[in-house]
Write a protein that holds these residues in place. Structure first.
Motif, PDB file in Angstrom:
ATOM      1  N   HIS A 175       0.855  -1.186   0.000  1.00  0.00           N
ATOM      2  CA  HIS A 175       0.000   0.000   0.000  1.00  0.00           C
ATOM      3  C   HIS A 175       0.892   1.237   0.000  1.00  0.00           C
ATOM      4  O   HIS A 175       1.939   1.255   0.666  1.00  0.00           O
ATOM      5  N   GLN A 223      -5.802  -8.199  -0.302  1.00  0.00           N
ATOM      6  CA  GLN A 223      -6.760  -7.495   0.550  1.00  0.00           C
ATOM      7  C   GLN A 223      -6.123  -7.109   1.883  1.00  0.00           C
ATOM      8  O   GLN A 223      -6.368  -6.030   2.418  1.00  0.00           O
ATOM      9  N   TYR A 224      -5.302  -8.009   2.420  1.00  0.00           N
ATOM     10  CA  TYR A 224      -4.604  -7.731   3.678  1.00  0.00           C
ATOM     11  C   TYR A 224      -3.631  -6.568   3.499  1.00  0.00           C
ATOM     12  O   TYR A 224      -3.562  -5.646   4.319  1.00  0.00           O
ATOM     13  N   SER A 270      -5.066  -3.047   3.106  1.00  0.00           N
ATOM     14  CA  SER A 270      -5.481  -2.431   4.366  1.00  0.00           C
ATOM     15  C   SER A 270      -4.317  -1.762   5.087  1.00  0.00           C
ATOM     16  O   SER A 270      -4.487  -1.192   6.163  1.00  0.00           O
ATOM     17  N   GLN A 290      -4.405   1.781  -4.838  1.00  0.00           N
ATOM     18  CA  GLN A 290      -4.518   0.915  -3.658  1.00  0.00           C
ATOM     19  C   GLN A 290      -3.240   0.116  -3.419  1.00  0.00           C
ATOM     20  O   GLN A 290      -2.961  -0.299  -2.292  1.00  0.00           O
TER      21      GLN A 290
END
Length: 304
Positions: free
Chosen positions: A171, A234-235, A238, A258
């Motif tokens: 990220h 997805q982890y 975040s 993202q």
């Protein structure tokens, strides 16, 4: 050696239905014959082959290992024959095509494009599964599959769709305190979690290979492990850690800000790729041929 002229078709049909229903009674109801006729056909087939196909248990039947090996091949053969006969009778009959894709490949690469395939081939109806274990076409009664694999000698017809090239992804917030124009690779890797994805070679192999190729060292064994790259992404989205994957799988997430590939120059072939596989005897199967050619055409550019 079994001769085609001597194939016991009635016995084979009786076994296929019995193996599917796990019951002589239910098989008899399906085929509209007596239970004793079904039992006799199965016994005749066992005598002919010289092996037991069922273990007779109270109130049920269980396939032996020999029965488990024969059933999917027989079901596939009957399905193919049924399809061919239906097409002769009715040109508009839908052709079912049973396929499987790895979960992340399906989610990011194939499923969005399959709408296009379905529109181009309205006579074919797809039955898609996404198993997390290695695919076996005969055992799983599949017509075609895409597998994540290293190059290998196989009984299947294998076509390389996509040679995987991997690099770290994270990220953007993980780089907020760093000079994006002059990143310290070793410092960033050492100060963040290395997130792992399960593969047949173990969950830590991808990271360990990448670190070794770039002259870096880190203990990765205590980091989190996920079943699929989709879950790992997805982890990481975040704001947790860094994972290794092919950025082409996550082009949308990268475009949306993202995810970021902080070291685009440090991208390496993992040794794995996505392969289309089918059985040699299915090469002339109309629906298999259509999807195989379509996959090769759509994904060939990703192997570059």
């Amino acid at each position: 050696m079994m001769n085609r002229r001597l194939l016991p078709l009635n016995s084979l049909r009786a076994f296929e239905v019995t193996g599917t229903r796990h019951s002589f009674t239910k098989a008899a109801e399906t085929l509209s014959v007596t239970q004793s006729a079904i039992s006799r056909h199965v016994i005749n087939l066992e005598d002919l082959l010289g092996v037991k196909l069922f273990e007779r248990r109270p109130h049920t039947l269980e396939l032996t290992e020999q029965g488990k090996a024969l059933l999917p091949a027989l079901t596939h053969a009957f399905d193919t024959l049924e399809e061919a006969l239906n097409r002769l009778q009715n040109e508009e009959t839908l052709i079912p095509l049973k396929v499987s894709f790895p979960p992340t490949f399906a989610h990011y690469g194939a499923v969005p494009l399959l709408t296009e395939f379905q529109n181009e081939n309205p006579e074919i109806t797809l039955h898609l599964s996404t198993p997390r274990r290695p695919t076996e076409l005969r055992k799983d009664n599949l017509d075609l599959a895409v597998i994540y694999s290293t190059p290998q000698v196989s009984d299947y017809v294998m076509d390389l769709l996509w040679q995987e090239k991997v690099t770290p992804l994270c990220h953007p917030s993980l780089l907020a305190e760093h000079n994006i124009e002059k990143l310290d690779v070793a410092q960033i890797i050492s100060s963040n979690q290395t997130v792992h994805i399960k593969t047949v070679d173990g969950p830590f192999m991808t990271w360990d290979n990448w670190l070794r190729k770039n002259g870096l060292n880190k203990d990765t064994q205590t980091s989190p492990v996920f079943d699929t790259a989709h879950l790992a992404a997805q982890y990481v989205i975040s704001g947790n850690g860094i994972f290794i994957s092919d950025p082409k799988l996550f082009a949308k997430e990268i475009a949306a800000g993202q995810l970021i590939a902080p070291f685009p120059e440090l991208i390496h072939e993992s040794g794995y790729g996505y392969y289309s596989v089918c059985l040699p005897e299915d090469m002339n199967h109309f629906a298999v041929q259509q999807l195989r050619n379509w996959l090769i055409e759509r994904f060939a550019d990703k192997s570059k």
